[in-house]
Scaffold this active site. Structure first.
Site, PDB file in Angstrom:
ATOM      1  N   GLU A 186     -18.275 -13.540  -5.468  1.00 52.82           N
ATOM      2  CA  GLU A 186     -18.700 -13.256  -6.984  1.00 52.82           C
ATOM      3  C   GLU A 186     -18.714 -14.520  -8.014  1.00 52.82           C
ATOM      4  OE1 GLU A 186     -19.788 -10.069  -7.799  1.00 52.82           O
ATOM      5  OE2 GLU A 186     -19.712  -9.872  -5.591  1.00 52.82           O
ATOM      6  N   SER A 212      13.328  47.934   1.442  1.00 52.48           N
ATOM      7  CA  SER A 212      14.576  47.887   1.597  1.00 52.48           C
ATOM      8  C   SER A 212      15.304  46.676   1.682  1.00 52.48           C
ATOM      9  CB  SER A 212      14.933  48.623   3.127  1.00 52.48           C
ATOM     10  OG  SER A 212      14.581  49.931   3.409  1.00 52.48           O
TER      11      SER A 212
END
Length: 800
Positions: free
Chosen positions: A90, A470
């Site tokens: 770059e 239960s």
């Protein structure tokens, strides 16, 4: 010669004038564009969006949440090879220019003159930082001028390393990755320090145009661009020529990391964590804040829990027959292409989709769904197998469409130990959930909220409010034990009618078997889940007190004080029930369930910790014969430890002699309780070992009966059993700890009276509540209501 001097004077004067005019024009342009330049000093405090990472308890990565997949690295943590690759690709003059590279400008100008194209290729890394952080992507001379001006200012303010750090963490590198750290991890499954020359060169090739160098769709262009970067690295002296040539000969080697909670069968768990993070910190912090989350998930237990739950749901589903294939496709052409287009659940492995290719009387030839390549294309290979007869037997339980024909699409599962043999499977209609928890801390080791998270994200462990039936009874009995009753107290098991008030009629609860058995011990009422005994006990203890205990245990926030609630007719969640049972297991200490151990912010500071206990002396700088560190536990005691042990001992009896007897084969000390609601719409089993609490639920999402014969003992208890077999396989059999003050006395479990004969058991009594050494000839039933439901002996032991 005089005219020549005049000519030079004219040229010089003209040039001077032009220079002054040009300089003035440039100065004017600079002044104009400087008026609205962004504040470049904000880069100093820049905090880019960073993804949140969620880890299991063993440190393995569970999930990531982000709008931009980024891991921020300081410049000092980025290896030189990575920096050199991007500089070569770059901005080769990065370390020598002052923000703008004249050489790059000349090159871009020549391109513009020769081809008449738009401005391109002249931006330095500093200019890209200015554009990415402070400007837009607009292509214009005006933007380029602002970009150059900002670059000069940035270079004058920040070091080269800081500029490079901003750049390497901000750039987009394709496939949703921002910055070199995330790209290295997601392209190659490596940290930036492990990347090779070829790998860093490919990453450095991407900033220009990631989509143009896609690793699968445009592989040749990607390799060409990568090799160009390698040549630049060699040219700039960063890589020896021989190493560069070797790197250019290597394949691209990209293998995108597929991270999914499905890897750990933890879709429900991860989504619950995501929701909690969003509620606690907000969406922005979740997706951009860079949180590091350490969860409580134990991957091994998660797999065990999933296996146990899936086997249980499938066991119930297959008992009710085959419902037919998922769909039908035309296999006269390439069946693989058509089968690949059928959506498959991603979290049901080892199940796979298959198509019936041919059938015989006892088996079927199948074609398995082909796997897609990373490019999205369907692979050319076609894998086949055989549906074994053993895997087809269960389909004969129904008359309608129990046979399969070529073209039918079904799920199949490999038969263990066979080669190419599969059994037929189908996605269960029934839902369910399982939660595994540390009873001392509330840390959730495993949580499965349904058969498949891909099929339905509804979490039946935390979001489904259902009647516990239960399984709520131990809270009723624990309330009684905490308020004067003993395990040997006698309660009548006889029909009872309750006037519910004006216009509400009379309620007459029935036992599951439809018959009554007369006087029984309190222990018997829990072990055999006797409804009529429970209602009588609740009436005597008082529902307001039971509602208070239910709130203490976190089962309900505000339980209506109706006697029917004593049978578990109020709605709650599996997570709440498992947490409540954990408090029974840990001696009555309040705990809060959690899926998260610790949360750290992007800087590593701990911002949340579940364990709030204080460790006194843990921060000592060195050992100097001081007292050992102590954990100060200030958690509330919600139940007397003696009572907690009594109800635990009674629920051991549920497994040894009662409704949970199917679990006895685990061969460990376990306690728990079944739960079956009216019409068997909800089935539960919640229980624990000395150091592990487990809750199981089964029921349809739209509540309906699971069948006339459906019981928790048949379906949810075996799921608990199967999980405990796996989880406790290599663990020693440890009995439940008996707290100081408990007296163990041998009694007859039928009468609760002292006995040393055959069938006697050790019963737990608090001080002063043990059965008497002798009794009158017969117990007496008190006649005044409501005490008529209790039987009291005439000896010295009082209520028993």
């Amino acid at each position: 010669m005089r005219w020549i001097a005049r000519l030079f004077g004219f040229i010089f004067a003209t040039g001077a004038i032009l220079f002054v005019v040009g300089a003035g024009a440039v100065g004017l342009v600079v002044w104009k564009f400087q008026q609205d330049l962004p504040d470049y000093t904000q880069l100093k405090n820049y905090e880019p969006p960073v993804m949140t990472r969620v880890h299991a308890a063993d440190g393995s990565l569970l999930a990531e949440y982000a709008r931009e997949r980024r891991l921020y690295l300081p410049s000092s943590a980025i290896p030189p090879l990575v920096k050199e690759a991007f500089i070569s690709a770059e901005d080769k003059n990065f370390y020598t220019h002052n923000g703008v590279d004249p050489e790059g400008i000349v090159r871009a100008g020549l391109i513009l003159i020769q081809g008449g194209r738009r401005v391109q290729g002249a931006s330095t890394i500093t200019q890209q930082v200015a554009k990415n952080f402070l400007l837009t992507n607009e292509r214009s001379f005006e933007r380029k001028i602002r970009e150059a001006l900002l670059a000069f200012r940035i270079e004058a303010t920040y070091s080269k390393e800081k500029i490079l750090e901003l750049y390497l963490n901000e750039i987009y590198l394709g496939l949703g990755n921002y910055g070199v750290a995330a790209a290295a991890l997601n392209y190659y499954g490596k940290s930036v320090h492990e990347l090779t020359v070829a790998e860093v060169a490919y990453l450095a090739a991407l900033p220009k145009a990631p989509n143009n160098y896609h690793p699968f769709l445009k592989r040749e262009r990607a390799i060409e661009r990568r090799n160009w970067v390698i040549d630049r690295m060699v040219e700039n002296g960063y890589v020896p020529k021989a190493d560069g040539e070797k790197a250019k000969s290597e394949p691209l080697g990209v293998n995108p990391r597929v991270l999914s909670p499905n890897t750990y069968a933890a879709g429900f768990f991860a989504e619950e964590v995501r929701r909690e993070l969003a509620d606690r910190y907000g969406e922005k912090k979740l997706y951009e804040g860079g949180l590091s989350v350490r969860t409580t998930l134990d991957p091994k237990m998660q797999f065990m829990a999933r296996r146990a739950l899936v086997d249980g749901l499938v066991r119930y589903d297959e008992a009710h027959g085959f419902r037919g294939p998922m769909r039908h496709i035309d296999i006269s052409q390439d069946w693989g292409m058509q089968l690949a287009d059928v959506p498959a659940l991603g979290d049901v492995a080892p199940w796979r989709l298959a198509v019936i290719l041919d059938t015989t009387d006892s088996s079927a030839k199948i074609g398995l769904q082909p796997k897609r390549e990373k490019s999205g294309e369907v692979g050319r290979e076609r894998e086949t197998g055989t549906l074994a007869s053993v895997g087809l037997k269960w389909t004969r339980r129904v008359s309608e469409r129990s046979s399969l024909i070529p073209g039918d699409v079904v799920y199949v599962e490999p038969v263990d130990g066979s080669n190419g043999q599969y059994r037929l499977r189908q996605i269960p209609e029934v839902g369910g959930a399982i939660v595994v928890m540390d009873p001392y801390t509330g840390r959730v080791f495993a949580m499965i909220g349904g058969f498949s998270f891909d099929q339905s994200e509804f979490n039946r462990a935390t979001q489904a409010f259902r009647q516990p039936g239960s399984s709520f009874k131990p809270i009723v009995y624990a309330t009684a034990l905490d308020n004067g009753y003993t395990p040997s107290s006698i309660i009548l098991d006889e029909p009872i009618s309750i006037d519910q008030g004006p216009g509400l009629g009379v309620w007459s609860p029935q036992n599951f078997e439809g018959k009554s058995g007369g006087p029984h011990t309190l222990r018997y009422g829990v072990e055999h889940s006797i409804n009529q005994m429970t209602v009588r006990l609740a009436r005597d203890v008082g529902m307001p007190l039971i509602a208070e205990y239910a709130k203490r245990f976190g089962i309900y926030d505000d339980l209506p004080p109706f006697l029917s609630m004593s049978l578990g007719s109020g709605e709650t969640t599996l997570m709440r029930m498992t947490t409540a049972y954990s408090m029974l297991a840990n001696g009555g200490k309040r705990i809060k369930s959690t899926l998260i151990d610790r949360i750290q912010d992007r800087w590593g500071h701990t911002i949340y910790r579940h364990d709030e206990r204080i460790c006194q002396g843990c921060d000592a700088a060195k050992w100097d014969n001081q007292p050992e560190p102590k954990l100060i536990d200030k958690r509330e005691q919600v139940l007397d430890p003696l009572t907690a042990y009594q109800i635990t001992s009674i629920m051991e009896g549920v497994i040894q002699r009662g409704t949970g007897v199917a679990i006895r084969e685990v061969g460990k000390h376990l306690a728990g309780k079944t739960g079956t609601t009216n019409e068997a719409k909800d089935l539960w089993f919640v229980g624990y070992s000395p150091d592990l609490a487990v809750g199981v639920f089964m029921g349809y999402d739209q509540p309906r009966s699971l069948g006339d014969s459906a019981q928790a003992a048949l379906y949810t208890a075996p799921i608990f059993r199967d999980f405990m077999k796996m989880a406790l396989k290599d663990k020693p059999d440890v009995p439940f700890r008996v707290p100081p003050g408990i007296k163990l006395i041998s009694v007859d479990p039928r009468t609760g009276q002292r006995s040393s004969g055959a069938g006697s058991i050790l019963e737990a009594f608090k001080p002063g509540t043990a059965p008497p050494d002798s009794y009158s000839s017969t117990p007496q039933v008190l006649s005044n209501s409501p005490d008529a439901d209790r039987v009291v002996g005439t000896g010295t032991g009082g209520l028993y």
